[in-house]
Design a protein around this motif. Structure first.
Motif, PDB file in Angstrom:
ATOM      1  N   ILE A 192      17.862  11.598  -6.006  1.00  0.00           N
ATOM      2  CA  ILE A 192      19.285  11.504  -6.373  1.00  0.00           C
ATOM      3  C   ILE A 192      20.021  10.578  -5.401  1.00  0.00           C
ATOM      4  O   ILE A 192      20.754   9.681  -5.825  1.00  0.00           O
ATOM      5  CB  ILE A 192      19.925  12.917  -6.395  1.00  0.00           C
ATOM      6  CG1 ILE A 192      19.334  13.727  -7.559  1.00  0.00           C
ATOM      7  CG2 ILE A 192      21.445  12.823  -6.510  1.00  0.00           C
ATOM      8  CD1 ILE A 192      19.736  15.190  -7.583  1.00  0.00           C
ATOM      9  N   GLY A 232      24.123  17.653 -16.023  1.00  0.00           N
ATOM     10  CA  GLY A 232      24.736  17.864 -14.708  1.00  0.00           C
ATOM     11  C   GLY A 232      26.231  17.906 -14.824  1.00  0.00           C
ATOM     12  O   GLY A 232      26.733  18.247 -15.896  1.00  0.00           O
ATOM     13  N   LYS A 266      16.478  20.976  -6.159  1.00  0.00           N
ATOM     14  CA  LYS A 266      16.210  20.057  -7.270  1.00  0.00           C
ATOM     15  C   LYS A 266      17.244  20.216  -8.376  1.00  0.00           C
ATOM     16  O   LYS A 266      17.833  21.292  -8.538  1.00  0.00           O
ATOM     17  CB  LYS A 266      14.790  20.220  -7.804  1.00  0.00           C
ATOM     18  CG  LYS A 266      14.418  21.590  -8.268  1.00  0.00           C
ATOM     19  CD  LYS A 266      12.946  21.606  -8.679  1.00  0.00           C
ATOM     20  CE  LYS A 266      12.564  23.009  -9.079  1.00  0.00           C
ATOM     21  NZ  LYS A 266      11.185  23.327  -8.874  1.00  0.00           N
ATOM     22  N   GLY A 267      17.443  19.153  -9.130  1.00  0.00           N
ATOM     23  CA  GLY A 267      18.372  19.184 -10.250  1.00  0.00           C
ATOM     24  C   GLY A 267      17.705  19.819 -11.464  1.00  0.00           C
ATOM     25  O   GLY A 267      16.531  20.216 -11.410  1.00  0.00           O
ATOM     26  N   THR A 301      24.335  13.441  -2.788  1.00  0.00           N
ATOM     27  CA  THR A 301      23.375  14.285  -3.519  1.00  0.00           C
ATOM     28  C   THR A 301      24.001  14.977  -4.722  1.00  0.00           C
ATOM     29  O   THR A 301      23.632  16.096  -5.069  1.00  0.00           O
ATOM     30  CB  THR A 301      22.767  15.333  -2.567  1.00  0.00           C
ATOM     31  OG1 THR A 301      23.825  15.942  -1.828  1.00  0.00           O
ATOM     32  CG2 THR A 301      21.757  14.715  -1.636  1.00  0.00           C
ATOM     33  N   CYS A 302      24.946  14.313  -5.350  1.00  0.00           N
ATOM     34  CA  CYS A 302      25.484  14.806  -6.617  1.00  0.00           C
ATOM     35  C   CYS A 302      24.995  13.849  -7.698  1.00  0.00           C
ATOM     36  O   CYS A 302      25.240  12.654  -7.630  1.00  0.00           O
ATOM     37  CB  CYS A 302      27.008  14.819  -6.573  1.00  0.00           C
ATOM     38  SG  CYS A 302      27.748  15.201  -8.167  1.00  0.00           S
ATOM     39  N   CYS A 303      24.256  14.374  -8.674  1.00  0.00           N
ATOM     40  CA  CYS A 303      23.733  13.500  -9.726  1.00  0.00           C
ATOM     41  C   CYS A 303      24.521  13.728 -11.003  1.00  0.00           C
ATOM     42  O   CYS A 303      24.560  14.836 -11.534  1.00  0.00           O
ATOM     43  CB  CYS A 303      22.251  13.789  -9.975  1.00  0.00           C
ATOM     44  SG  CYS A 303      21.587  12.714 -11.269  1.00  0.00           S
ATOM     45  N   LYS A 304      25.146  12.657 -11.504  1.00  0.00           N
ATOM     46  CA  LYS A 304      25.835  12.782 -12.791  1.00  0.00           C
ATOM     47  C   LYS A 304      25.328  11.714 -13.761  1.00  0.00           C
ATOM     48  O   LYS A 304      26.054  11.180 -14.570  1.00  0.00           O
ATOM     49  CB  LYS A 304      27.354  12.743 -12.624  1.00  0.00           C
ATOM     50  CG  LYS A 304      27.904  11.594 -11.836  1.00  0.00           C
ATOM     51  CD  LYS A 304      29.405  11.754 -11.668  1.00  0.00           C
ATOM     52  CE  LYS A 304      30.024  10.575 -10.956  1.00  0.00           C
ATOM     53  NZ  LYS A 304      29.893   9.295 -11.648  1.00  0.00           N
ATOM     54  N   CYS A 340      24.510  17.717 -11.281  1.00  0.00           N
ATOM     55  CA  CYS A 340      23.679  18.608 -10.471  1.00  0.00           C
ATOM     56  C   CYS A 340      24.021  18.352  -9.013  1.00  0.00           C
ATOM     57  O   CYS A 340      23.978  17.210  -8.562  1.00  0.00           O
ATOM     58  CB  CYS A 340      22.198  18.316 -10.716  1.00  0.00           C
ATOM     59  SG  CYS A 340      21.662  18.777 -12.360  1.00  0.00           S
ATOM     60  N   ARG A 341      24.352  19.409  -8.314  1.00  0.00           N
ATOM     61  CA  ARG A 341      24.831  19.257  -6.934  1.00  0.00           C
ATOM     62  C   ARG A 341      23.822  19.827  -5.954  1.00  0.00           C
ATOM     63  O   ARG A 341      23.462  20.997  -6.055  1.00  0.00           O
ATOM     64  CB  ARG A 341      26.188  19.932  -6.792  1.00  0.00           C
ATOM     65  CG  ARG A 341      27.272  19.220  -7.594  1.00  0.00           C
ATOM     66  CD  ARG A 341      28.371  20.150  -8.033  1.00  0.00           C
ATOM     67  NE  ARG A 341      27.864  21.241  -8.855  1.00  0.00           N
ATOM     68  CZ  ARG A 341      28.407  22.457  -8.893  1.00  0.00           C
ATOM     69  NH1 ARG A 341      29.456  22.732  -8.165  1.00  0.00           N
ATOM     70  NH2 ARG A 341      27.901  23.399  -9.666  1.00  0.00           N
ATOM     71  N   LEU A 342      23.359  18.992  -5.051  1.00  0.00           N
ATOM     72  CA  LEU A 342      22.319  19.426  -4.107  1.00  0.00           C
ATOM     73  C   LEU A 342      22.760  19.224  -2.654  1.00  0.00           C
ATOM     74  O   LEU A 342      22.179  18.421  -1.929  1.00  0.00           O
ATOM     75  CB  LEU A 342      21.025  18.622  -4.344  1.00  0.00           C
ATOM     76  CG  LEU A 342      20.038  19.076  -5.424  1.00  0.00           C
ATOM     77  CD1 LEU A 342      20.660  19.119  -6.794  1.00  0.00           C
ATOM     78  CD2 LEU A 342      18.831  18.158  -5.445  1.00  0.00           C
TER      79      LEU A 342
END
Ligand code: NFS
Length: 686
Positions: A105, A77, A95-96, A69-72, A79-81
């Motif tokens: 994600i 980002g 949410k990111g 759940t890390c979106c790069k 963005c870490r969820l």
């Protein structure tokens, strides 16, 4: 002002003397179940050389990335969820910056792994297809079509005729070169044709093909499905996890029933279809008084030539002239499996043993091509005399001690001879004390769809009759495909071996590929004699009768396509349902680490197989998406994912699934009867 203070603090902190911390190193026994590996980890530590096992101690994985759940995917980002304990209490509001949910994600990351894996397998397949084309065009003289029967067997799948009708109605065989040229063209087109779908999809059982059609996942061409994953997962495109995994499925099928299957088939045509042969496995195959060449990577195109060069009298004489007794070849990873299957060249170890082969001090050259190659090999090689040779255009290393000899199929033998000579000339340069562990085991490898037919086929009835009959009567409880990598985050080979032993103990026959195959070989599970020691009574009886090991080594990871086709043959032989998902069968990757494993897992699931992974699962931070993979996909394809890090529970989840399928087929009673027979027999002998 605040900035200034901060800066000052940093400077002060920098000036403070740091306490000397001892580097964390691995406990050799905790790191691997294999004695040779333990010895070499210890040896490396004595020499002050770090290995993957030590690095796994020193650096722990990212707690967010591991959840998927890390979106790069964009520069707003990463963005870490992460999924926290409280996240399950109320609605999931994570949410990111763009609003992407944890499901989106995780699904995007998951199918990007499929893209990576499918690309790796399929680009390997493309490389083989290009060499095959060069052979068909008469441009490559070092390779020949070795298995004409296999060519004739696959040609119809591409719609290529193998016979021709004359005007007067006579049916004549077509010229083999003509067939080869046509197959080569059609195969190469599979990567980029503008219309239609992949040819090999129709090799699947008809109901499975219909499922794919209904779900709209028939791959159009290999490259397109991979590219489309990259597009859909770009910022702001596909934001529905169900739609994302649908594309993941298309690409995964393009791998299993496309790129990988083409790779396997064309390799068989060019280099020969494997048949059972005897060999050995583990670091103990290296010999102090020989020139040792370790071949590592995945494509057999170069390694086939190296085997031929190393076995030539000219090279053996040359090796003797420098004081060696001969040339010992060894494999690591799947290139090792390829040359094992066809030539009996013994693997020196699995993925996690690659550094250790150099640490023996007896590796005169390590030749690598593509995939699963540690960059740290260069640092290890620097400490010894070992020549580390990269050979593939797309896979080079930045370190200066690495030699690059780019391999070209047009002068294949010349390149191979150059490499072998370099290793021979390096024999005299050994500087460190040689320490080769004694451990090695005997193995029988080289199984495939054709050899299973030979060993477990019927004389008068369907091709896989004996196998099916023994599954129906319960001597064999079911079939498991246990495959995949090692992962330094878990004890080397422990899960591989525990799971396989638990399965065969419960009468489940195991088909293996990749590093699981090597692990099983190292533990001596690939011999017919193993059956009497480790198998349940039913499987032991079958193995003894037909003379096969209870674990059948089917080759490299692209050869998982052989498992798909073997499962299809079982369906065709009858009595066990109409589709792969009806079979009492399950899949497993106990110690996976590679993106290729995710692609393989997805195409097994989409082909109807219950597939369990160990170690970790890359969607754990997105429970809704994970539930879709673990439960909902089964309604579409008949197969589903599962995750179980505990090896015994892992094996029993597979066995429970096998039993569920036996019950659905109405053959669970037959099994009970067999168990009673055994009990009776034991009473008799008591
Ligand atoms: Ni498969 Fe082969 Fe081993 Fe894993 Fe790597 S060698 S293609 S990816 S580590 S099984």
């Amino acid at each position: 002002m605040a900035e200034e203070t901060k800066l000052k603090k940093v400077v002060v902190a920098d000036k403070e003397p740091k306490a000397e911390k001892a580097a964390k190193v691995a406990d050799p026994v905790g790191a691997s179940i294999d004695i040779a590996t333990q010895q070499m980890i210890k040896r490396a530590q004595e020499l002050g050389i770090d290995t993957v096992f030590d690095r796994a101690e020193a650096m722990k994985p990212c707690n967010i990335g591991i959840q998927g759940t890390c979106c790069k995917n964009c520069a707003m980002g990463p963005c870490r969820l992460p999924l926290t304990k409280s996240a399950g209490d109320g609605p999931d509001e994570r949410k990111g910056l763009c609003g992407a949910t944890a499901n989106t994600i995780a699904a995007r990351n998951f199918i990007r792994m499929i893209a990576g894996g499918a690309a790796a397998h399929s680009d390997h397949g493309r490389g083989v297809a290009e060499v095959f084309m060069a052979v068909a065009q008469g441009e490559s003289h070092d390779y020949k079509i070795k298995d004409v029967n296999k060519l004739l067997a696959i040609a119809p799948h591409y719609g290529v005729e193998t016979t021709v009708k004359t005007e007067d109605g006579q049916v004549l065989d077509r010229d083999v070169n003509e067939i080869a040229l046509e197959v080569a063209q059609k195969a190469l087109d599979e990567w980029g044709k503008a219309e239609g779908e992949l040819f090999y999809l129709k090799r699947a059982p008809q109901p499975l093909y219909e499922k794919w059609k209904k779900a709209g996942v028939l791959p159009r061409n290999i490259d397109r499905e991979i590219v489309e994953i990259m597009h859909r997962t770009h910022m702001g495109v596909d934001q529905d996890y169900k739609n994302l995994i649908k594309q993941g499925t298309r690409a995964a099928l393009a791998d299993g029933w496309g790129g990988s299957m083409i790779a396997t088939d064309l390799q068989d045509v060019l280099f020969g279809t494997p048949y059972p042969l005897q060999s050995e496995a583990n670091l103990g195959i290296m010999k102090e008084d020989h020139v040792n060449i370790i071949i590592h990577g995945h494509e057999p195109i170069l390694s086939e030539m190296i085997v031929a060069a190393a076995q030539s009298q000219e090279m053996i004489d040359y090796a003797k002239s420098v004081g060696a007794k001969g040339i010992q070849l060894g494999g690591i990873c799947c290139t090792g499996n390829e040359i094992l299957q066809r030539h009996g060249v013994p693997p020196a170890g699995t993925y996690l043993q690659q550094e250790l082969a150099i640490i023996t001090g007896a590796c005169d050259a390590m030749v690598v091509d593509i995939q699963c190659v540690f960059q740290n090999l260069a640092n290890v090689a620097k400490c010894f005399h070992t020549k580390l040779i990269t050979t593939h255009r797309i896979a080079r290393m930045e370190q200066e001690n690495v030699i690059h000899i780019e391999f070209d199929e047009h002068h294949a033998m010349e390149d191979a001879q150059r490499i072998v000579k370099m290793a021979i000339e390096n024999f005299k340069n050994r500087k460190a004390e040689v320490m080769i562990p004694r451990t090695k085991a005997t193995q029988i490898a080289g199984f495939g769809v054709e050899s299973i037919r030979y060993h477990l086929g019927g004389t008068f009835r369907g091709d896989y009759y004996t196998l099916n009959d023994n599954i129906i009567n319960g001597r064999i409880r079911g079939i498991a495909g246990v495959v995949g990598c090692n992962n330094a985050r878990t004890r080397h080979n422990e899960a591989h071996i525990t799971i396989v032993k638990e399965l065969i103990k419960n009468d489940v026959i195991v088909l293996t590929t990749g590093c699981n195959g090597i692990a099983c070989a190292m533990e001596g599970l690939l011999t017919p004699e193993t059956a009497a020691v480790f198998c349940g009574p039913g499987l032991a009886e079958v193995c003894e009768t037909v003379g096969i090991p209870p674990v059948l080594h089917m080759g490299s990871c692209v050869d998982n396509s052989r498992i798909l086709l073997a499962a299809t043959e079982v369906v065709k032989a009858g009595g066990l349902g109409n589709d792969i998902c009806d079979l009492p069968a399950a899949g497993s990757a106990p110690e996976w680490m590679s993106e290729k494993a995710i692609s393989i897992g997805q195409y097994f699931v989409a082909s109807g197989v219950y597939t369990v992974f160990g170690v970790t699962f890359p969607t754990s931070g997105a429970p809704v998406f994970q539930n879709y993979l673990f439960n909902e996909l089964e309604k579409i394809y008949g197969g589903k994912w599962d995750f179980e890090p505990d090896p015994i529970k892992h094996a029993h989840k597979m066995i429970a699934h096998i039993d569920k399928k036996r019950k659905a087929l109405g053959i669970d009673k037959a099994r009970e009867r067999v168990l009673m027979d055994m009990a009776d027999r034991m009473k008799l002998s008591a």
